[in-house]
Motif scaffolding. Sequence first.
Motif, short mmCIF file in Angstrom:
data_model
loop_
_atom_site.label_atom_id
_atom_site.label_comp_id
_atom_site.label_asym_id
_atom_site.label_seq_id
_atom_site.Cartn_x
_atom_site.Cartn_y
_atom_site.Cartn_z
N ALA A 216 0.82 -1.21 0.00
CA ALA A 216 0.00 0.00 0.00
C ALA A 216 0.86 1.26 0.00
CB ALA A 216 -0.93 0.00 1.21
N GLU A 217 2.07 1.19 0.52
CA GLU A 217 2.98 2.34 0.52
C GLU A 217 3.79 2.45 -0.77
OE1 GLU A 217 3.92 2.57 5.32
OE2 GLU A 217 5.44 1.81 3.93
N GLY A 218 3.82 1.39 -1.55
CA GLY A 218 4.63 1.40 -2.76
C GLY A 218 5.37 0.08 -2.91
N LYS A 219 6.23 0.00 -3.91
CA LYS A 219 6.94 -1.25 -4.17
C LYS A 219 8.11 -1.43 -3.20
CE LYS A 219 5.90 -1.83 -9.08
NZ LYS A 219 6.48 -2.01 -10.44
N LEU A 220 8.44 -2.71 -2.99
CA LEU A 220 9.59 -3.09 -2.18
C LEU A 220 10.46 -4.02 -3.01
CD1 LEU A 220 10.78 -2.76 0.72
CD2 LEU A 220 9.77 -5.00 1.24
N TYR A 221 11.76 -3.77 -3.03
CA TYR A 221 12.70 -4.52 -3.87
C TYR A 221 13.63 -5.33 -2.98
CZ TYR A 221 11.09 -1.09 -7.26
OH TYR A 221 10.32 -0.30 -8.06
N CYS A 222 13.93 -6.55 -3.44
CA CYS A 222 14.80 -7.45 -2.69
C CYS A 222 15.84 -8.02 -3.64
CB CYS A 222 13.99 -8.58 -2.04
SG CYS A 222 15.01 -9.83 -1.20
N CYS A 223 17.11 -7.83 -3.30
CA CYS A 223 18.22 -8.41 -4.06
C CYS A 223 18.83 -9.51 -3.21
CB CYS A 223 19.26 -7.34 -4.39
SG CYS A 223 20.71 -7.97 -5.28
N VAL A 234 23.28 -16.35 0.85
CA VAL A 234 24.43 -15.88 1.63
C VAL A 234 24.37 -14.38 1.87
CG1 VAL A 234 25.90 -17.77 0.86
CG2 VAL A 234 25.79 -15.67 -0.49
N GLY A 235 23.53 -13.67 1.15
CA GLY A 235 23.43 -12.23 1.35
C GLY A 235 22.20 -11.68 0.64
N TYR A 236 21.58 -10.69 1.24
CA TYR A 236 20.42 -10.06 0.60
C TYR A 236 20.30 -8.64 1.12
CZ TYR A 236 18.29 -11.72 4.97
OH TYR A 236 18.03 -12.00 6.27
N SER A 237 19.58 -7.85 0.36
CA SER A 237 19.36 -6.45 0.70
C SER A 237 17.95 -6.08 0.27
CB SER A 237 20.39 -5.53 0.01
OG SER A 237 20.13 -4.17 0.28
N ILE A 238 17.24 -5.32 1.10
CA ILE A 238 15.85 -4.93 0.85
C ILE A 238 15.77 -3.41 0.95
CG2 ILE A 238 13.46 -5.20 1.57
CD1 ILE A 238 14.22 -7.87 2.82
N ASP A 239 15.13 -2.81 -0.05
CA ASP A 239 15.03 -1.35 -0.06
C ASP A 239 13.77 -0.95 -0.85
OD1 ASP A 239 15.49 1.30 0.27
OD2 ASP A 239 17.46 1.36 -0.69
N ARG A 245 23.01 0.63 -5.55
CA ARG A 245 23.49 0.33 -4.20
C ARG A 245 22.73 -0.84 -3.58
NH1 ARG A 245 21.27 5.78 -1.18
NH2 ARG A 245 19.04 5.29 -1.20
N LEU A 246 21.54 -1.16 -4.10
CA LEU A 246 20.82 -2.34 -3.61
C LEU A 246 21.63 -3.60 -3.88
CD1 LEU A 246 18.08 -3.48 -2.48
CD2 LEU A 246 17.36 -3.68 -4.86
N ALA A 247 22.16 -3.74 -5.10
CA ALA A 247 22.98 -4.89 -5.43
C ALA A 247 24.33 -4.85 -4.72
CB ALA A 247 23.18 -4.97 -6.95
N VAL A 248 24.90 -3.65 -4.59
CA VAL A 248 26.20 -3.52 -3.92
C VAL A 248 26.08 -3.90 -2.45
CG1 VAL A 248 28.00 -1.90 -3.27
CG2 VAL A 248 27.01 -1.80 -5.55
N GLN A 249 25.00 -3.47 -1.80
CA GLN A 249 24.82 -3.80 -0.39
C GLN A 249 24.61 -5.30 -0.18
OE1 GLN A 249 25.16 -1.59 2.11
NE2 GLN A 249 24.99 -3.34 3.51
N ALA A 250 23.88 -5.94 -1.07
CA ALA A 250 23.71 -7.40 -0.97
C ALA A 250 25.06 -8.11 -1.13
CB ALA A 250 22.72 -7.89 -2.03
N LEU A 251 25.88 -7.64 -2.05
CA LEU A 251 27.20 -8.25 -2.24
C LEU A 251 28.09 -8.05 -1.02
CD1 LEU A 251 29.10 -9.71 -4.24
CD2 LEU A 251 29.83 -7.45 -5.02
N ASN A 253 27.12 -7.64 2.08
CA ASN A 253 26.63 -8.50 3.16
C ASN A 253 27.07 -9.95 2.97
OD1 ASN A 253 25.33 -6.27 4.22
ND2 ASN A 253 23.35 -6.76 3.30
N ALA A 254 27.06 -10.41 1.71
CA ALA A 254 27.49 -11.79 1.45
C ALA A 254 28.98 -11.96 1.71
CB ALA A 254 27.15 -12.16 0.00
N VAL A 255 29.77 -10.98 1.35
CA VAL A 255 31.21 -11.07 1.57
C VAL A 255 31.53 -11.09 3.07
CG1 VAL A 255 33.40 -9.86 1.26
CG2 VAL A 255 31.80 -10.05 -0.65
N GLN A 256 30.83 -10.27 3.84
CA GLN A 256 31.06 -10.26 5.28
C GLN A 256 30.66 -11.57 5.93
OE1 GLN A 256 29.11 -6.85 6.97
NE2 GLN A 256 30.36 -5.36 5.84
N MET A 257 29.63 -12.21 5.40
CA MET A 257 29.18 -13.48 5.98
C MET A 257 30.10 -14.64 5.62
SD MET A 257 25.51 -15.42 5.51
CE MET A 257 24.65 -14.18 6.48
N ARG A 258 30.59 -14.67 4.37
CA ARG A 258 31.33 -15.84 3.89
C ARG A 258 32.83 -15.74 4.11
NH1 ARG A 258 27.76 -19.79 3.45
NH2 ARG A 258 28.79 -20.80 1.67
#
Length: 368
Positions: A216-223, A234-239, A245-251, A253-258
């Motif tokens: 109802a507020e608008g679209k939500l994107y998940c990478c 291994v990594g995801y980002s929601i905005d 930067r959505l894809a960069v943030q997911a990458l 997060n994955a690097v920090q986890m792995r």
Amino acid sequence: MLFRDMPCDAAIVRPDRPSERSCSISFALIFRTIGLLLPPCALYTRREERKRGGPRPHHEWPRRLRTRPQPAGPRTRDRWTPVKRIFSRVLKLSRQPYYRWLADPVTPNEVVEAYRANALFDAHKDDPEFGHRLLADEARDVGEPMADRTAWRITSSNGWWSVFGKKRAKNGKNPGPPAHDDLCAVVDEHGRTRHVFAATRANELWLVDITEHGTAEGKLYCCAIKDAFSRRIVGYSIDSRMKSRLAVQALENAVQMRGDVVGCVVHSDRGSQFRSRKFLRALAGHDMVGSMGRVGSSGDNAAMESFFSLLQKNVLDRGSWITREQLRIAIVTWIERTYHRRRRQARLGRLTPIEFEAIMTKDVALAA
């Protein structure tokens, strides 16, 4: 006898026509005035001209008339030549603005607009789907504030349109080359190109893609980024905005986890977020290798599309979402609780991704 030495009443006048005397005196005054303005060598009688055989040559002029007086001050190469006079008349330019431009070709306003255009161009290359208002927001973030109308004027004059904001006629041209080669494509014995999403160890092949869903507020994107070895996210980002930067943030997060991800292949489609310079710099900064499928072929990233299909059926389409935060919590809960720890997969030996990684990591440690 020169005209300048002729007295006012020395004009040739017929005595039988006294009415012409006043006119002759007037012409004499005019010629005398011209004689005062022109050099002596420029006025002489036609009789003397016939005797000399033509006009007086330049080298016989007095020395004071041969050389043009030089202006005081520094001498400049540029002069208002007759050619410039002709061009100024044709182009309807005056002399003063020309020399004002010659002294300062680039004005301070033009320099400011150039910096603004560079900021808008960088934002447009990173996110080609953005309109002029969103590009103006990105320019303000990097220190180039401007009005939305200014951003529209600069982008429209340079032809920087949004990829879906302006309809374009099909010109029959093929899309440009991808940013990376397709490292997951193989050719079978029948000569057909297929994609193999398999890995023999963790952090060998990652798959990345972006999905969206409305609220109802608008679209939500998940990478999301998926490890092809254990099929774990291994990594995801929601905005709320689908930016690079959505894809960069997911990458990140994955690097920090792995941890150790040097040489890992990151496969994606030809989305603008994965072709942006920010994402390419992030891959190069972690010594990772990029891979990209074909245009308009969802099968080139089928393993990631299958995960989003599960997410669509189990979460997104289960009901209507009022706020973005409500949908974000539902996505994170399903990934971390259900997909990672409760949903068993046949290709993992009826194990969950967390169990499969724990067993395989223990086996590798014992073998070492």
